[in-house]
Design an enzyme around this catalytic site. Structure first.
Site: not given
Length: 235
Positions: A43, A45, A47, A99, A102
């Site tokens: 992803c 993302d 993080r 994750h 999400c």
């Protein structure tokens, strides 16, 4: 604002000096080429930094990232990365990693419209509808976590059915496919599917074709047939 950007450039200079102090030939070695053993499909993302959570160095991991780590057979970007990784770089393993928490999965669970991304998230909505019998008795937070896991399995299945992977399996018996989920709250990677390297494995783990699935300790194993499915769109 300029100071914020300047910080990134300053950090780069510090990183270069740190690497050179550890190994004066570090960048000379990298410049010679790459031979990664892994392709990571994850992803976007911020993080979930791939190299940080796996503690890998530059050159070890070939990476493709998109919203909600989807493997879509019309996505030429993902397919091009996959073909290059498998046919040219000869990667041994492909990891599909979702994750918890999400944003893409969370958005797909709503009836809200977000614009262009609605088209991208449709596959997750379809997964949500398909697995509603397993989700309907859970709290919203539990549903979200499970949908993250279900979606990873869906992407593993999609990946295994691409012509690039099918051809590589037939000719060389690789790559090995893995489905993982990253837990942001703990920092740990959770194995979601066993290692898969052939059609028997992909069909046993991901039985979407005949609407069968069941769970045991996080893995998709013995089969239970859906005879009555309640569609979440009608509930």
């Amino acid at each position: 604002m300029l100071e914020t950007v300047k910080r990134l450039l300053d950090n780069n200079q510090e990183w270069v000096q740190e690497k050179l102090s550890e190994d004066p030939a570090f960048f000379e070695f990298l410049a010679k080429g790459q031979q990664p053993k892994f392709l990571w499909i994850g992803c976007s993302d911020s993080r979930v930094p791939t190299d940080v959570i796996t503690k890998t160095d530059p050159g070890e991991m070939f990476v493709h990232r998109n919203i909600a780590n989807l493997v879509i057979n019309t996505d030429m970007n993902m397919l091009s990365v996959l073909q290059y990784a498998v046919d040219v770089l000869k990667v041994e393993h492909i990891i599909v990693c979702g994750h918890y928490g999400c944003g893409g999965v969370r958005a797909a669970m709503t009836n809200q419209h977000y614009g262009l991304i609605d088209n991208w998230l449709q596959q997750i909505k379809d997964t949500y509808n398909f697995y509603w019998p397993y989700l309907k008795g859970l709290s919203h937070e539990e549903q979200e976590a499970r949908l993250v896991e279900f979606s990873v399995v869906q992407q593993v299945y999609n990946l295994g059915k691409t012509n690039t992977v099918q051809n590589a399996w037939e000719k060389e018996g690789r790559p090995y496919i893995h489905g993982w989920v990253y837990d942001i709250k703990t920092g740990k990677l959770v194995v979601q599917t066993p290692m898969i390297h052939d059609n028997k494995g992909i069909d046993r783990i991901c039985r979407f074709a005949n609407s069968n699935i069941s769970f045991k300790e996080g893995y998709l194993e013995d089969v239970t047939t859906f005879e009555e499915i309640t569609d979440p769109r009608q509930s």
